[in-house]
Design a protein around this motif. Structure first.
Motif, PDB file in Angstrom:
ATOM      1  N   CYS A  88       0.862  -1.176   0.000  1.00 25.91           N
ATOM      2  CA  CYS A  88       0.000   0.000   0.000  1.00 25.91           C
ATOM      3  C   CYS A  88       0.905   1.235   0.000  1.00 25.91           C
ATOM      4  O   CYS A  88       2.127   1.118  -0.048  1.00 25.91           O
ATOM      5  CB  CYS A  88      -0.965  -0.016   1.178  1.00 25.91           C
ATOM      6  SG  CYS A  88      -0.193   0.019   2.785  1.00 25.91           S
ATOM      7  N   ARG A  97      -6.002  -0.673   6.994  1.00 24.95           N
ATOM      8  CA  ARG A  97      -6.532  -1.942   6.467  1.00 24.95           C
ATOM      9  C   ARG A  97      -6.896  -2.857   7.622  1.00 24.95           C
ATOM     10  O   ARG A  97      -6.083  -3.133   8.487  1.00 24.95           O
ATOM     11  CB  ARG A  97      -5.512  -2.624   5.572  1.00 24.95           C
ATOM     12  CG  ARG A  97      -5.381  -1.936   4.229  1.00 24.95           C
ATOM     13  CD  ARG A  97      -4.763  -2.866   3.225  1.00 24.95           C
ATOM     14  NE  ARG A  97      -5.626  -3.960   2.892  1.00 24.95           N
ATOM     15  CZ  ARG A  97      -6.389  -4.019   1.790  1.00 24.95           C
ATOM     16  NH1 ARG A  97      -6.407  -3.014   0.964  1.00 24.95           N
ATOM     17  NH2 ARG A  97      -7.128  -5.070   1.551  1.00 24.95           N
ATOM     18  N   GLU A 170      -4.716   2.751   0.685  1.00 25.08           N
ATOM     19  CA  GLU A 170      -4.622   1.424   1.301  1.00 25.08           C
ATOM     20  C   GLU A 170      -4.674   0.292   0.274  1.00 25.08           C
ATOM     21  O   GLU A 170      -4.475  -0.866   0.611  1.00 25.08           O
ATOM     22  CB  GLU A 170      -5.727   1.241   2.348  1.00 25.08           C
ATOM     23  CG  GLU A 170      -7.126   1.062   1.788  1.00 25.08           C
ATOM     24  CD  GLU A 170      -7.773   2.344   1.245  1.00 25.08           C
ATOM     25  OE1 GLU A 170      -8.789   2.222   0.537  1.00 25.08           O
ATOM     26  OE2 GLU A 170      -7.272   3.452   1.506  1.00 25.08           O
TER      27      GLU A 170
END
Length: 184
Positions: A88, A97, A170
Motif C-alpha cells: 500500500c 486496512r 490502502e
C-alpha cells in the motif's frame, strides 16, 4: 544492513558499471570515473544500491548535478521492481486496512532503503530515457491534499503515453510497486 564484503562490493560495482556502459543514453556526458569517484567517497550509497539491486530495481545513473556533481541513480528495471510490489502507499494506509494487509508500504520501504519515491515530474522525465512500467505501475509521491483525503497517486506507461492515476492509499496490487531515487 550488514557491511558488504569486498567480493560482494566488487561484484555490485561490476554490475553497475556494466549497466552504465550498456545504457549510455540514460546519462550522456557522464563518465563511469565520475560515478565511481562519488561512490568511493560514499560507501553508504553502495549499501542502498545493493538493496535497490536485490529487490529488482536495476539501478542506473540518470543524471548529475551541474553545481554539486551529485550523481542520481534511479530504478531502471523495465517493470516496477518485483521485490517491491504488493504494497500500500504509506503506514497510515497500512494501519487502516482491517483485513488482507499487505506486507508493507511503499513510503516506509523506500525510506528504509535510503531512497525517495519519484515525483510525477521525475517519473515523466524517467520515461523520456526508456519505456518503463508497460505492464506494471509504480506509486509516486502524493501531494498532501490528495493524501489527506485518503488517496495516493501512481503512474504507468500505456499506449506510448505516461498516465497518472489515483487509488485509495490502502490499495495494493501484485503489479504495483515503486521506483526510487538515490543522490550520491
Amino acid at each position: 544492513m550488514p557491511v558488504m564484503k569486498e567480493k560482494e562490493r566488487d561484484k555490485l560495482l561490476e554490475t553497475l558499471e556494466t549497466r552504465f556502459a550498456k545504457n549510455m543514453h540514460r546519462h550522456k556526458g557522464i563518465t563511469w570515473a565520475e560515478v565511481r569517484a562519488r561512490l568511493d567517497r560514499n560507501p553508504n550509497a553502495l549499501n542502498t544500491l545493493r538493496g535497490m539491486e536485490a529487490s529488482g530495481g536495476e539501478p542506473d545513473v540518470i543524471g548529475i548535478g551541474r553545481k554539486s556533481g551529485e550523481v542520481t541513480f534511479c530504478d531502471c528495471a523495465a517493470q516496477s521492481p518485483a521485490g517491491r510490489r504488493s504494497l500500500c502507499y504509506d503506514r497510515e494506509a497500512l494501519n487502516a486496512r482491517k483485513e488482507n494487509k499487505p506486507k508493507g508500504s511503499a513510503v516506509e520501504d523506500a525510506k528504509a532503503m535510503g531512497i525517495e519515491l519519484l515525483t510525477e515530474e521525475q517519473y515523466r522525465d524517467l520515461q523520456n530515457l526508456d519505456e518503463f512500467d508497460t505492464k506494471t505501475s509504480s506509486w509516486i509521491q502524493t501531494p498532501t491534499d490528495v493524501r489527506a483525503l485518503g488517496g495516493a497517486l501512481f503512474c504507468d506507461r500505456r499506449y506510448n503515453k505516461v498516465f497518472v492515476y489515483h487509488n485509495g492509499a490502502e490499495s495494493y496490487y501484485a503489479a504495483r510497486g515503486f521506483r526510487g531515487l538515490l543522490h550520491v
